[in-house]
Design a protein around this motif. Structure first.
Motif, PDB file in Angstrom:
ATOM      1  N   SER A   1      70.987 -18.355 -25.799  1.00  0.00           N
ATOM      2  CA  SER A   1      70.888 -17.985 -24.393  1.00  0.00           C
ATOM      3  C   SER A   1      72.264 -18.172 -23.768  1.00  0.00           C
ATOM      4  N   ILE A   2      72.534 -17.433 -22.692  1.00  0.00           N
ATOM      5  CA  ILE A   2      73.904 -17.395 -22.179  1.00  0.00           C
ATOM      6  C   ILE A   2      74.351 -18.736 -21.606  1.00  0.00           C
TER       7      ILE A   2
ATOM      8  N   MET B   1      59.814 -18.664 -21.963  1.00  0.00           N
ATOM      9  CA  MET B   1      59.559 -19.528 -20.819  1.00  0.00           C
ATOM     10  C   MET B   1      58.251 -19.122 -20.134  1.00  0.00           C
TER      11      MET B   1
ATOM     12  N   ASN C   1      65.335 -21.466 -23.462  1.00  0.00           N
ATOM     13  CA  ASN C   1      66.209 -20.898 -22.458  1.00  0.00           C
ATOM     14  C   ASN C   1      66.101 -19.393 -22.473  1.00  0.00           C
ATOM     15  N   ASP C   2      64.908 -18.920 -22.861  1.00  0.00           N
ATOM     16  CA  ASP C   2      64.697 -17.485 -22.916  1.00  0.00           C
ATOM     17  C   ASP C   2      63.538 -17.126 -21.989  1.00  0.00           C
ATOM     18  N   PHE C   3      63.734 -16.059 -21.230  1.00  0.00           N
ATOM     19  CA  PHE C   3      62.781 -15.660 -20.197  1.00  0.00           C
ATOM     20  C   PHE C   3      61.365 -15.506 -20.750  1.00  0.00           C
TER      21      PHE C   3
ATOM     22  N   ARG D   1      78.029  -5.284 -23.236  1.00  0.00           N
ATOM     23  CA  ARG D   1      77.053  -4.636 -22.361  1.00  0.00           C
ATOM     24  C   ARG D   1      77.614  -3.362 -21.736  1.00  0.00           C
TER      25      ARG D   1
ATOM     26  N   PHE E   1      68.248 -10.866 -13.546  1.00  0.00           N
ATOM     27  CA  PHE E   1      69.467 -11.453 -14.099  1.00  0.00           C
ATOM     28  C   PHE E   1      70.701 -11.036 -13.319  1.00  0.00           C
TER      29      PHE E   1
ATOM     30  N   ARG F   1      71.767  -5.391 -24.341  1.00  0.00           N
ATOM     31  CA  ARG F   1      70.839  -4.263 -24.259  1.00  0.00           C
ATOM     32  C   ARG F   1      70.624  -3.791 -22.827  1.00  0.00           C
ATOM     33  N   SER F   2      70.834  -4.693 -21.855  1.00  0.00           N
ATOM     34  CA  SER F   2      70.617  -4.295 -20.462  1.00  0.00           C
ATOM     35  C   SER F   2      71.637  -3.255 -20.000  1.00  0.00           C
ATOM     36  N   GLY F   3      72.661  -3.017 -20.813  1.00  0.00           N
ATOM     37  CA  GLY F   3      73.645  -1.999 -20.456  1.00  0.00           C
ATOM     38  C   GLY F   3      73.178  -0.579 -20.707  1.00  0.00           C
ATOM     39  N   LYS F   4      72.111  -0.405 -21.459  1.00  0.00           N
ATOM     40  CA  LYS F   4      71.571   0.930 -21.723  1.00  0.00           C
ATOM     41  C   LYS F   4      71.016   1.518 -20.432  1.00  0.00           C
TER      42      LYS F   4
ATOM     43  N   GLU G   1      68.726   0.796 -30.541  1.00  0.00           N
ATOM     44  CA  GLU G   1      69.412   0.040 -29.492  1.00  0.00           C
ATOM     45  C   GLU G   1      69.796  -1.360 -29.989  1.00  0.00           C
TER      46      GLU G   1
ATOM     47  N   SER H   1      72.871   0.776 -13.277  1.00  0.00           N
ATOM     48  CA  SER H   1      72.134   1.478 -14.333  1.00  0.00           C
ATOM     49  C   SER H   1      71.003   2.307 -13.732  1.00  0.00           C
TER      50      SER H   1
ATOM     51  N   PHE I   1      79.660  -9.501 -21.927  1.00  0.00           N
ATOM     52  CA  PHE I   1      79.616  -8.492 -20.873  1.00  0.00           C
ATOM     53  C   PHE I   1      80.392  -7.242 -21.259  1.00  0.00           C
TER      54      PHE I   1
ATOM     55  N   ASP J   1      69.820  -9.584 -25.262  1.00  0.00           N
ATOM     56  CA  ASP J   1      69.163  -8.902 -24.144  1.00  0.00           C
ATOM     57  C   ASP J   1      70.159  -8.522 -23.055  1.00  0.00           C
ATOM     58  N   VAL J   2      71.188  -9.357 -22.872  1.00  0.00           N
ATOM     59  CA  VAL J   2      72.227  -9.002 -21.905  1.00  0.00           C
ATOM     60  C   VAL J   2      72.922  -7.716 -22.354  1.00  0.00           C
TER      61      VAL J   2
ATOM     62  N   TYR K   1      74.402  -5.233 -11.160  1.00  0.00           N
ATOM     63  CA  TYR K   1      74.592  -4.430 -12.365  1.00  0.00           C
ATOM     64  C   TYR K   1      73.408  -3.488 -12.577  1.00  0.00           C
TER      65      TYR K   1
ATOM     66  N   ARG L   1      61.402  -5.368 -19.094  1.00  0.00           N
ATOM     67  CA  ARG L   1      62.867  -5.316 -19.159  1.00  0.00           C
ATOM     68  C   ARG L   1      63.485  -4.999 -17.802  1.00  0.00           C
TER      69      ARG L   1
ATOM     70  N   LEU M   1      63.390  -8.165 -15.815  1.00  0.00           N
ATOM     71  CA  LEU M   1      64.365  -9.107 -16.376  1.00  0.00           C
ATOM     72  C   LEU M   1      65.797  -8.728 -15.991  1.00  0.00           C
ATOM     73  N   TYR M   2      66.153  -7.459 -16.181  1.00  0.00           N
ATOM     74  CA  TYR M   2      67.528  -7.031 -15.913  1.00  0.00           C
ATOM     75  C   TYR M   2      67.871  -7.177 -14.437  1.00  0.00           C
TER      76      TYR M   2
ATOM     77  N   PRO N   1      67.861 -17.818 -17.766  1.00  0.00           N
ATOM     78  CA  PRO N   1      67.324 -17.883 -19.127  1.00  0.00           C
ATOM     79  C   PRO N   1      67.235 -16.495 -19.780  1.00  0.00           C
ATOM     80  N   ILE N   2      68.324 -16.069 -20.396  1.00  0.00           N
ATOM     81  CA  ILE N   2      68.317 -14.759 -21.061  1.00  0.00           C
ATOM     82  C   ILE N   2      69.176 -14.853 -22.310  1.00  0.00           C
ATOM     83  N   LYS N   3      68.746 -14.129 -23.340  1.00  0.00           N
ATOM     84  CA  LYS N   3      69.478 -14.166 -24.604  1.00  0.00           C
ATOM     85  C   LYS N   3      70.640 -13.182 -24.592  1.00  0.00           C
TER      86      LYS N   3
END
Ligand SMILES: Nc1ncnc2c1ncn2[C@@H]1O[C@H](COP(=O)(O)OP(=O)(O)OP(=O)(O)O)[C@@H](O)[C@H]1O
Ligand SMILES: [Mg+2]
Lengths: 276, 246
Positions: free
Chosen positions: B130-131, A221, A216-218, B146, A161, B92-95, B110, A169, B143, B89-90, A165, A154, A157-158, B84-86
């Motif tokens: 995916s976005i 993929m 289209n998901d990491f 997020r 992406f 959840r990346s705010g946690k 979460e 975090s 966003f 997951d975007v 941002y 994660r 990935l974050y 390529p991200i769902k």
């Protein structure tokens, strides 16, 4: 069939079989990162910079792979460092490493007395000549990559992406960036023997492009890229053995064919979906 | 009134280019601060300094709440729409606690929170998309989710209304009004007319920052603040357009 089983009794064939598998795993995973982050050009820079190390390796009479590894890692860190701190545009910085590496490589191969054995195998790959040591190194790299992607999935990935941002975090953006750079460099260098400098970029992008047709998901993929890379590298290995052509060329050729078929298939199924 | 953050004598430079000069500004508990200014005026830069994305050249920012309680929605043009991200997951990346938790435990709580937020924004059906396939307005809502998943005490939004259609825009502002009962909001927008309905105070950013008490602002005041924006009355709702530089 028995001819195939016979093949496996040769040490060299066992080695190249393992090399094909490890190449598919490392390139499938790292290539997904590279394609998603749009750092294909950067990876090309690292690849070609490593040629400088190969030239110096020949000149000094040491294993050219060691030279390539040193050059790849330094150029990777160099590019990342200048991106973070320098006032040079990243693409310019990459181009400089790219051409500097090629120039150094050519100069040193040229001034090395005699002729450079195996030069073709560094440029175009020779999976049938991979040594036991190289196999263990490739295996270790795969383990390293898999562990990183399990523990830091994660986080990687974050950051990939949305880097800015991720900073907010409190994620270790800089550390992960440098770590991934080193892993990209190692992936490039350790797979040079399989597909060669000229073609390694394809092994890092073609399976991903094919996977990208389907998902289209990491995470998906990553798995699909490894799968396509496996199909390509194993059938490329057979083709290389039976047709006696450089493994790099045969692997990439098959990957392109797979890509073409998938593209055609998805195009047709989209167009004729209503008829089915 | 409790201060959440205080910006003191803040200056930000990119190389030799001075973008923010000697800014003093604080954000109170439950404030709803609208930030306006011309393109390139430094609004995003101000927000990035608050989010610790860029370092101030001079001055400092004091945080009276934990930094992990500051939610952030970046300007949309800074994001790769084809990554390529769902959607889930975007969100959840705010946690903010990802570093300290077990990467192998499936985080049901979460996931539930993320789904709830998507539900609130009316995009629960996009969860596993995916976005790449989303419209600009849908992306903005993702966003926003997020930025909310960490339960912020201060929500910092950089143009959440860009690429959003009228219907969602009013929905968005109603949503923000509700959220404002629980948290302070700093909102950058080009639509002064509309935000004037919702914000409590206004800050004009154009290298200098002027704090304007209250949500009613006149053309004279904008000119005084050296903020080249134009208020145009257009029926009942005032709209704004950017004044052209000579
Ligand atoms: N990374 C950067 N490097 C150099 N200059 C930058 C950078 N980011 C912004 N700037 C410059 O700083 C100034 C302020 O930019 P900023 O993005 O803060 O403006 P803004 O008020 O958010 O504008 P907009 O309304 O267009 O979003 C601009 O002149 C811009 O060119
Ligand atoms: Mg901006």
């Amino acid at each position: 069939m028995s001819a195939l089983i016979n093949l496996f009794s040769y040490q060299f064939f066992q080695n190249s079989f393992l090399a094909a598998i490890f190449a598919a795993i490392s390139c499938g995973i790292i290539g997904t990162y590279i394609v998603s982050r749009r750092i294909v050009f950067l990876s090309g820079g690292i690849t070609h910079a490593s040629f400088g190390g190969i030239g110096i390796g020949y000149f000094l009479g040491i294993n050219p792979m060691i030279g390539a590894a040193v050059f790849a890692i330094f150029s990777a860190l160099g590019i990342q460092f200048f991106t973070n701190n320098g006032k040079i545009r990243q693409d310019s910085s990459i181009a400089i490493w790219w051409s500097l590496g090629m120039a150094i490589g050519i100069i040193f191969i040229y001034i090395t007395p005699g002729y450079a054995p195996d030069l073709m195998s560094y440029l175009f790959g020779n999976i049938l000549a991979v040594t036991g040591t190289e196999i263990s190194l490739m295996f270790s790299l795969c383990i390293l990559i898999i562990l990183c992607f399990i523990f830091f999935y994660r986080i990687i990935l974050y950051i990939a992406f949305n880097e800015e941002y991720a900073k907010t975090s409190g994620l270790p953006v800089s550390f992960i960036n440098y770590l991934m750079m080193v892993i990209i460099a190692l992936t490039v260098v350790l797979n040079i023997r399989v597909v060669g400098i000229i073609l390694i970029l394809s092994l890092l992008t073609l399976p991903q492009a094919t996977a990208n047709i389907l998902t289209n998901d990491f995470k998906s993929m990553i798995f699909l890229s490894v799968l396509f890379a496996l199909v390509g590298s194993l059938s490329g290995l057979m083709m290389s053995y039976y047709a006696n052509i450089p493994s790099g060329a045969s692997i990439i050729f098959i990957l392109v064919v797979i890509f073409g078929i998938m593209k055609l298939y998805s195009g047709l199924s989209r167009r004729y979906n209503h008829l089915l | 009134m409790k201060k959440l953050i205080e910006i003191k004598n803040l200056s930000v430079r990119y190389d030799d280019h001075l973008v923010l000069k000697n800014v003093n500004l604080s954000i109170d508990e439950f404030d709803f601060l609208g930030v306006i200014g011309p393109n390139g005026g430094g609004k995003s830069t101000l927000v990035k300094a608050i989010m610790k994305i860029i370092k101030p050249s001079e001055g400092e920012i004091l945080y009276h709440i934990p930094f992990s309680k500051v939610g952030y929605l970046p300007q949309i043009n800074q994001i790769d729409h084809r990554f390529p991200i769902k959607v889930i997951d975007v969100v959840r990346s705010g946690k903010a606690d990802i570093l300290t938790r077990n990467p192998f435990k499936k985080n049901k709580e979460e996931i539930r929170q993320a789904e709830e937020l998507l539900e609130d924004m009316g995009i629960a059906n996009l969860k596993d998309k995916s976005i790449g396939g989303l419209s600009g307005g849908q992306l903005q809502r993702v966003f926003l989710c997020r930025s909310l998943i960490k339960n912020p005490s201060l929500l910092v939004l950089d143009e959440p209304d860009a690429f959003v259609d009228n219907r969602f825009e009013s929905l968005l502002y109603e949503q923000l009004k509700k959220l404002n009962k629980k948290m302070a909001i700093l909102l950058i927008s080009h639509d002064i007319g509309t935000i004037a309905f919702y914000v409590k105070n206004i800050a004009c950013v154009n290298v200098n920052v002027f704090y304007h008490q209250g949500n009613k602002i006149s053309q004279e005041q904008l000119d005084d603040y050296d903020c080249p924006l134009k208020l145009i009355s257009h029926g009942k709702i005032p709209h704004t357009v950017l004044k052209f530089h000579e």
